[in-house]
Each structure stands twice: as structure tokens, then as C-alpha cells.
Design a protein around this motif. Structure first.
Motif, PDB file in Angstrom:
ATOM      1  N   ALA A  97       0.603   0.937  -1.539  1.00  0.00           N
ATOM      2  CA  ALA A  97      -0.895   0.905  -1.838  1.00  0.00           C
ATOM      3  C   ALA A  97      -1.788   0.427  -1.870  1.00  0.00           C
ATOM      4  N   LEU A  98      -1.772  -1.143  -2.419  1.00  0.00           N
ATOM      5  CA  LEU A  98      -2.239  -1.848  -2.572  1.00  0.00           C
ATOM      6  C   LEU A  98      -2.712  -2.875  -1.406  1.00  0.00           C
ATOM      7  N   GLY A  99      -1.651  -2.882  -0.763  1.00  0.00           N
ATOM      8  CA  GLY A  99      -2.203  -3.684   0.772  1.00  0.00           C
ATOM      9  C   GLY A  99      -2.287  -3.155   1.662  1.00  0.00           C
ATOM     10  N   THR A 100      -2.768  -1.590   1.837  1.00  0.00           N
ATOM     11  CA  THR A 100      -3.396  -0.926   2.570  1.00  0.00           C
ATOM     12  C   THR A 100      -4.638  -0.319   1.735  1.00  0.00           C
ATOM     13  N   LEU A 101      -5.173  -0.400   0.272  1.00  0.00           N
ATOM     14  CA  LEU A 101      -6.539  -0.827  -0.177  1.00  0.00           C
ATOM     15  C   LEU A 101      -7.037  -2.126   0.748  1.00  0.00           C
ATOM     16  N   ALA A 102      -6.623  -3.455   0.896  1.00  0.00           N
ATOM     17  CA  ALA A 102      -7.160  -4.171   1.527  1.00  0.00           C
ATOM     18  C   ALA A 102      -7.426  -4.199   2.763  1.00  0.00           C
ATOM     19  N   ALA A 103      -6.664  -3.787   2.997  1.00  0.00           N
ATOM     20  CA  ALA A 103      -6.745  -3.973   4.563  1.00  0.00           C
ATOM     21  C   ALA A 103      -7.669  -3.532   4.854  1.00  0.00           C
ATOM     22  N   TRP A 104      -7.702  -1.680   4.345  1.00  0.00           N
ATOM     23  CA  TRP A 104      -8.953  -1.156   4.697  1.00  0.00           C
ATOM     24  C   TRP A 104     -10.094  -1.431   4.828  1.00  0.00           C
ATOM     25  N   HIS A 105     -10.310  -1.830   3.417  1.00  0.00           N
ATOM     26  CA  HIS A 105     -11.523  -3.199   2.778  1.00  0.00           C
ATOM     27  C   HIS A 105     -12.283  -3.952   3.216  1.00  0.00           C
ATOM     28  N   ARG A 106     -11.158  -4.560   3.016  1.00  0.00           N
ATOM     29  CA  ARG A 106     -11.223  -6.271   3.225  1.00  0.00           C
ATOM     30  C   ARG A 106     -12.236  -6.692   2.559  1.00  0.00           C
ATOM     31  N   GLY A 107     -12.961  -7.590   2.460  1.00  0.00           N
ATOM     32  CA  GLY A 107     -14.048  -8.259   1.899  1.00  0.00           C
ATOM     33  C   GLY A 107     -13.350  -8.525   0.990  1.00  0.00           C
ATOM     34  N   TRP A 108     -14.406  -8.499  -0.552  1.00  0.00           N
ATOM     35  CA  TRP A 108     -14.249  -8.862  -2.353  1.00  0.00           C
ATOM     36  C   TRP A 108     -13.338  -8.307  -2.031  1.00  0.00           C
ATOM     37  N   VAL A 109     -12.385  -6.461  -1.703  1.00  0.00           N
ATOM     38  CA  VAL A 109     -12.546  -5.878  -2.628  1.00  0.00           C
ATOM     39  C   VAL A 109     -10.484  -6.500  -1.894  1.00  0.00           C
ATOM     40  N   ASP A 110     -10.073  -7.567  -0.755  1.00  0.00           N
ATOM     41  CA  ASP A 110      -9.025  -7.593   0.027  1.00  0.00           C
ATOM     42  C   ASP A 110      -9.097  -9.467  -0.685  1.00  0.00           C
ATOM     43  N   ALA A 111      -9.975 -10.190  -0.547  1.00  0.00           N
ATOM     44  CA  ALA A 111      -9.832 -11.144  -2.000  1.00  0.00           C
ATOM     45  C   ALA A 111      -9.256 -11.065  -3.159  1.00  0.00           C
ATOM     46  N   VAL A 112      -9.391 -10.179  -3.814  1.00  0.00           N
ATOM     47  CA  VAL A 112      -9.121  -9.499  -5.327  1.00  0.00           C
ATOM     48  C   VAL A 112      -7.761  -9.406  -4.930  1.00  0.00           C
ATOM     49  N   VAL A 113      -7.250  -8.677  -4.167  1.00  0.00           N
ATOM     50  CA  VAL A 113      -5.754  -8.288  -3.986  1.00  0.00           C
ATOM     51  C   VAL A 113      -4.782  -9.232  -3.614  1.00  0.00           C
ATOM     52  N   SER A 114      -5.894 -10.466  -3.148  1.00  0.00           N
ATOM     53  CA  SER A 114      -4.694 -11.075  -2.252  1.00  0.00           C
ATOM     54  C   SER A 114      -4.595 -12.428  -3.518  1.00  0.00           C
TER      55      SER A 114
END
Length: 279
Positions: A97-114
Motif C-alpha cells: 500500500a505504501l509503495g504503490t501510494l508513493a509511486a502513484w502520487h510521487r511528489g511530496w507523498v513519495d518524499a514522505v514515504v521515502s
């Protein structure tokens, strides 16, 4: 001239892969049919057979309490195999769920998850698990949940890398043009198309999860007596080494090693095949 049709040969499966598959199948069948395979109970104590050697009565010997090691290995396979499945189910639910969310939205969502996963990586996994066990108490359930949380960042990072490549494929844009929303695309198409790669990765992680649970049981944080969990059996068999008896440690230790190696062999093979066939 007439064209001659040629049949392409079937791919040859490596011997190691076949042996590993057969071995794991036998382990699973033996664990399920344990009451039919052995006449003993896993916690049946017989001090008259204390540290008994290999014999027709005790195919793999007995431990200090006279408990049949063959019986305990078969019954212990249940918790030793179900535990990693449970922790990987928890880790996969969160990580995918987290990996898919980060890859789909990218941007700040990807940065926070990373950043969150990086912090989890910086924190030693075993120490994280021990802290959770210290708060909620010993036991297999607590150990499984704690390890599931500890493994989630690893699966999230892997899922993110696979999802980034998948999101760049034409079919994603095609579904967007058709008016399909992001959640629907992810659930119906993106995650199923990543499933083969993720499953291959999880099979490799299974062996690591089994080792981690066995380690926690050995340290006293996982399975508790009179469980026949393999990690706990190694711990309980240690005092017998002083008396020159190695079977109580060697038997469960060998079972752990063989199952972990078998899962690694199968996992690498599946990952290679699924990586080639993935679209």
C-alpha cells in the motif's frame, strides 16, 4: 518446399529447484499429517528416554526430557511455517500500500514515504522488535506483528521501484483517458500486474522471516514452552551439548537451515522467471 515445423524444447528446470520444491512439499505434508506419522505427542515427557540416540523408537533421537525429536520437528513445522506467512501478510498489506501510494502520487507523498522508510531502515530491525515485545509482552503473536511492521519498509521500497516502472507503461495512460480514477487503476490493474514480481520477492523473504522468528524464539521473545517451535528447540537443546549430545540442537538447526535454503532457491528461481515474463 514445405516448411518444417520445429518444436521448441521445454525449459529445463534446475535440479536444485526441483529438490527444493520436493523437500518443501514433503515438509508441509508431514506437518499437516504429523498425528498420523508419529505415535508420540510433541510434549510427551519420558525421562527414561532422555537424550536417547537415533533408533527405531526415536528416528531422530530424543531431548533431555525424553521428548521425541522427530515428533517435535513435525509439529514445530506448523508454527515455524505459519509464522513467516502471517508476518509477510502483515508486511505486504502495509508495504504494498505504501509503495504503490508513493509511486502513484510521487511528489511530496513519495518524499514522505521515502523518509519514513529511511528512518525505519536506520533503526535496527531486531531492536525495534525487541522494543515492541518489551511493551506488549513475549509470545508468537507479538513477535509476528512486530516483525511484520519491521519488514513493511523493505517491501514498500521494493514495491515503489516496481510500481514506478509500471506506472510509465502505456496502459496506465489508456485507463486514465477512459476516465478511470487512480484508486481503481491501482487496485484493478497496477497491483495485479506487479503481483508476480512481488510474490517472487516475498518467497525469498520467507526464509529471512523464518530465521527472524526462530531468532526471537531462541532469545525467549517468541514461542514459549512447551511449544515445539524450531528456534525454541535449539535454545532448549543447548544444555545437552555439555553432556555430549548434539541431536537436540542439530536436528532443529538443520531443519531451519534446509527450509531457509529451499525457500531461497525457489524464490530466486520464481523471481527470475516472473521478471522475464512480467509486462
Amino acid at each position: 518446399m514445405t516448411a518444417v515445423a520445429t518444436l521448441s524444447p521445454r525449459p529445463v528446470r534446475p535440479l536444485g529447484y526441483l529438490l527444493a520444491t520436493v523437500f518443501l512439499a514433503l515438509v508441509v505434508v508431514a506437518a499437516v499429517c504429523a498425528p498420523l506419522v508419529t505415535p508420540y505427542e510433541p510434549d510427551a515427557v519420558d525421562f527414561g528416554a532422555s537424550l536417547a540416540p537415533v533408533s527405531p523408537e526415536h528416528l531422530l533421537g530424543a531431548d533431555q526430557s525424553g521428548r521425541d525429536l522427530f515428533t517435535r520437528i513435525l509439529y514445530g513445522a506448523r508454527t515455524s511455517l505459519v509464522g513467516p506467512l502471517a508476518l509477510l501478510a502483515i508486511a505486504s498489506a502495509l508495504g504494498v500500500a505504501l509503495g504503490t501510494l508513493a509511486a502513484w502520487h510521487r511528489g511530496w507523498v513519495d518524499a514522505v514515504v521515502s523518509r519514513v522508510t529511511d528512518v525505519m531502515y536506520a533503526f535496527p530491525g531486531l531492536l525495534f522488535v525487541v522494543l515492541i515485545v518489551a511493551v506488549f509482552g513475549n509470545g508468537m503473536t507479538t513477535a509476528v506483528i512486530a516483525l511484520g511492521l519491521a519488514y513493511a519498509p523493505t517491501i514498500a521500497k521494493y514495491t515503489r521501484s516496481v510500481a514506478l516502472a509500471e506506472c510509465g507503461k502505456p496502459y496506465i495512460d489508456a485507463y486514465r483517458v477512459q476516465g478511470m480514477g487512480g484508486p481503481a487503476i491501482c487496485v484493478r490493474h497496477l497491483v495485479p500486474n506487479m503481483a508476480r514480481s512481488i510474490v517472487g520477492y516475498l518467497v525469498v523473504l520467507f526464509g529471512e522471516g523464518l530465521m527472524s522468528l526462530a531468532t526471537l524464539s531462541f532469545l525467549g521473545f517468541g514461542a514459549q514452552p512447551p511449544s515445539s517451535d524450531w528456534g525454541l528447540m535449539v535454545k532448549e537443546g543447548q544444555p545437552a551439548i555439555v553432556q555430549g549430545a548434539f541431536l537436540p540442537v542439530l536436528v532443529p538447526g538443520a531443519a531451519i537451515a534446509l527450509v531457509v535454503v529451499s525457500f531461497n532457491v525457489i524464490g530466486v528461481r520464481l523471481a527470475d522467471r516472473m521478471g522475464v515474463r512480467g509486462t
